[in-house]
Design a protein around this motif. Structure first.
Motif, PDB file in Angstrom:
ATOM      1  N   VAL B  13      32.268  33.593  33.757  1.00  0.00           N
ATOM      2  CA  VAL B  13      32.536  34.383  34.966  1.00  0.00           C
ATOM      3  C   VAL B  13      31.345  35.299  35.266  1.00  0.00           C
ATOM      4  CG1 VAL B  13      33.994  36.152  35.961  1.00  0.00           C
ATOM      5  CG2 VAL B  13      35.001  34.309  34.673  1.00  0.00           C
ATOM      6  N   ALA B  14      30.829  35.959  34.212  1.00  0.00           N
ATOM      7  CA  ALA B  14      29.696  36.856  34.423  1.00  0.00           C
ATOM      8  C   ALA B  14      28.476  36.087  34.899  1.00  0.00           C
ATOM      9  CB  ALA B  14      29.388  37.605  33.133  1.00  0.00           C
ATOM     10  N   ALA B  15      28.262  34.884  34.342  1.00  0.00           N
ATOM     11  CA  ALA B  15      27.108  34.088  34.767  1.00  0.00           C
ATOM     12  C   ALA B  15      27.239  33.685  36.230  1.00  0.00           C
ATOM     13  CB  ALA B  15      26.986  32.848  33.875  1.00  0.00           C
ATOM     14  N   ALA B  16      28.464  33.286  36.628  1.00  0.00           N
ATOM     15  CA  ALA B  16      28.676  32.913  38.026  1.00  0.00           C
ATOM     16  C   ALA B  16      28.424  34.104  38.946  1.00  0.00           C
ATOM     17  CB  ALA B  16      30.102  32.388  38.208  1.00  0.00           C
ATOM     18  N   LEU B  17      28.927  35.273  38.553  1.00  0.00           N
ATOM     19  CA  LEU B  17      28.739  36.461  39.384  1.00  0.00           C
ATOM     20  C   LEU B  17      27.256  36.809  39.474  1.00  0.00           C
ATOM     21  CD1 LEU B  17      30.370  38.489  40.946  1.00  0.00           C
ATOM     22  CD2 LEU B  17      30.478  39.924  38.949  1.00  0.00           C
ATOM     23  N   PHE B  18      26.538  36.654  38.359  1.00  0.00           N
ATOM     24  CA  PHE B  18      25.105  36.955  38.370  1.00  0.00           C
ATOM     25  C   PHE B  18      24.364  36.016  39.319  1.00  0.00           C
ATOM     26  CE2 PHE B  18      20.777  36.673  36.921  1.00  0.00           C
ATOM     27  CZ  PHE B  18      20.438  37.982  36.672  1.00  0.00           C
ATOM     28  N   VAL B  45      26.325  41.994  34.521  1.00  0.00           N
ATOM     29  CA  VAL B  45      25.831  42.480  33.232  1.00  0.00           C
ATOM     30  C   VAL B  45      26.890  43.343  32.551  1.00  0.00           C
ATOM     31  CG1 VAL B  45      24.100  43.944  32.175  1.00  0.00           C
ATOM     32  CG2 VAL B  45      23.444  42.356  33.938  1.00  0.00           C
ATOM     33  N   ASN B  46      27.579  44.189  33.330  1.00  0.00           N
ATOM     34  CA  ASN B  46      28.605  45.041  32.731  1.00  0.00           C
ATOM     35  C   ASN B  46      29.756  44.216  32.173  1.00  0.00           C
ATOM     36  OD1 ASN B  46      27.228  47.320  33.228  1.00  0.00           O
ATOM     37  ND2 ASN B  46      28.368  47.913  35.051  1.00  0.00           N
ATOM     38  N   THR B  65      29.676  52.773  25.830  1.00  0.00           N
ATOM     39  CA  THR B  65      28.690  53.786  26.204  1.00  0.00           C
ATOM     40  C   THR B  65      27.550  53.162  27.002  1.00  0.00           C
ATOM     41  OG1 THR B  65      29.205  54.707  24.068  1.00  0.00           O
ATOM     42  CG2 THR B  65      27.417  55.704  25.260  1.00  0.00           C
ATOM     43  N   PHE B  66      27.123  51.981  26.557  1.00  0.00           N
ATOM     44  CA  PHE B  66      26.060  51.280  27.273  1.00  0.00           C
ATOM     45  C   PHE B  66      26.493  50.986  28.711  1.00  0.00           C
ATOM     46  CE2 PHE B  66      22.656  47.830  26.369  1.00  0.00           C
ATOM     47  CZ  PHE B  66      21.820  48.444  27.277  1.00  0.00           C
ATOM     48  N   VAL B  67      27.748  50.567  28.881  1.00  0.00           N
ATOM     49  CA  VAL B  67      28.232  50.270  30.233  1.00  0.00           C
ATOM     50  C   VAL B  67      28.228  51.533  31.089  1.00  0.00           C
ATOM     51  CG1 VAL B  67      30.225  49.519  31.551  1.00  0.00           C
ATOM     52  CG2 VAL B  67      29.547  48.283  29.540  1.00  0.00           C
ATOM     53  N   ILE B  68      28.614  52.666  30.492  1.00  0.00           N
ATOM     54  CA  ILE B  68      28.606  53.912  31.270  1.00  0.00           C
ATOM     55  C   ILE B  68      27.188  54.224  31.731  1.00  0.00           C
ATOM     56  CG2 ILE B  68      28.977  56.396  31.107  1.00  0.00           C
ATOM     57  CD1 ILE B  68      31.265  55.825  29.245  1.00  0.00           C
TER      58      ILE B  68
END
Lengths: 213, 105
Positions: B13-18, B45-46, B65-68
């Motif tokens: 899903v993330a790859a498709a969105l990217f 990426v998030n 934390t990285f996502v924030i």
């Protein structure tokens, strides 16, 4: 329970991918921004499904609440009456599509399918997983990641000041911003002038481009 | 969640969105459209980061934390980018990327 999770995952995935597709292909840029908001909501729902509640709320607050409004304002401040083609055409469109489809189908999907992820062993039946919540997150942000937190604060301040400096306009150079109706009148005027020169008296008064005050 | 859905599905899903975001950033001709594509890529990426946190290290705070921080940097990027769009619109009276080419040789 698993079936419920799978069904909601399928729905959320359909929402994310569908609205992202609409957002990059739809002609009207305001509609594109609204589809983008739908996509952000879908991503927030996915975070909830992944049990990252704080991130889900932050996503809705920051992306849906702040960034989308910023984008909508930027669209309305830079709106043009006739935008012409809204997407690249010809060989550029083909090259772009080939790049994106190749990246997805030939690079990303084979890579993530062929890689063996080091998944930890699932917890024994009955024992629940140790998941961190907002309390641990908040404690670690201000203890373990204190330096990064400070740097991000400085970055946000600089971005705020930079945005103001870049978008600031001196009062002396300020022009009157035309409304869409006035722009339409101006455009009709220029097209009729090109088609057939009309007498001066029949022309509607052109909006003045003097100072705002 | 890890029992019901494999990690690969989330990564797909993330790859498709990217890729959709990349297409938007490359193919749109309005500057705001390009910024919208970039926002889609940052969201992909998030999703990846949260998926890895949930499946690989669910007891560590590093992933969230990285996502924030990524969300914060994305907000800063959007603010400066849209200010640039408005400044360019003032100077060139256009919001079309192809017409802003004064650096072209």
């Amino acid at each position: 329970m698993n079936t419920l999770i799978q069904v909601s995952f399928a729905l959320v995935t359909a929402l994310i991918v569908g609205s992202a597709m609409m957002s990059v292909t739809v002609r009207n840029i305001i509609h594109a921004a609204l589809w983008l908001i739908a996509c952000f909501f879908g991503v927030g729902a996915l975070y909830l499904l992944l049990e990252a509640e704080f991130i889900a709320v932050a996503q809705v607050l920051i992306y849906v609440g702040a960034i989308s409004i910023l984008i909508l304002f930027a669209i309305m401040l830079t709106r043009q009456l006739e935008t012409g083609r809204y997407m690249v055409t010809g060989w550029r469109l083909w090259v772009t599509s080939v790049i994106c489809v190749t990246l997805f189908a030939a690079v990303l999907i084979p890579t993530l399918l062929s890689h063996r992820w080091n998944l930890p062993a699932p917890p024994a039946a009955g024992g629940s997983e140790q998941l961190i919540g907002p309390a641990e997150l908040g404690r670690d942000v201000v203890f373990t990641y204190l330096l990064q937190f400070q740097v991000v604060g400085v970055l946000l301040t600089m971005a705020l000041i930079g945005a103001i400096v870049i978008a600031f306009e001196e009062r002396a150079r300020r022009r009157r911003i035309l409304t869409l109706a006035e722009e339409h009148t101006l455009q009709q005027l220029s097209t009729t002038r090109q088609a057939a020169p009309t007498p001066e008296s029949e022309q509607p008064p052109a909006p003045s481009t003097t100072d705002r005050e | 969640m890890p029992n019901a859905i494999p990690l690969e599905a989330l990564l797909a899903v993330a790859a498709a969105l990217f890729c959709i975001g990349l297409f938007g950033a490359l193919a749109r001709r309005s500057m705001v459209g390009v910024l919208m594509g970039i926002e889609l890529m940052l969201n992909a990426v998030n999703i990846n980061l949260i998926a890895f946190w949930r499946y690989l290290t669910p007891s560590s705070t590093g992933g969230q934390t990285f996502v924030i921080f990524v969300i914060t940097v994305a907000a800063a990027e959007a603010a400066v980018g849209l200010a640039l769009v408005i400044a360019i619109y003032r100077a060139w009276q256009t919001s079309n990327i192809d017409e802003v080419d004064s650096l072209k040789g």
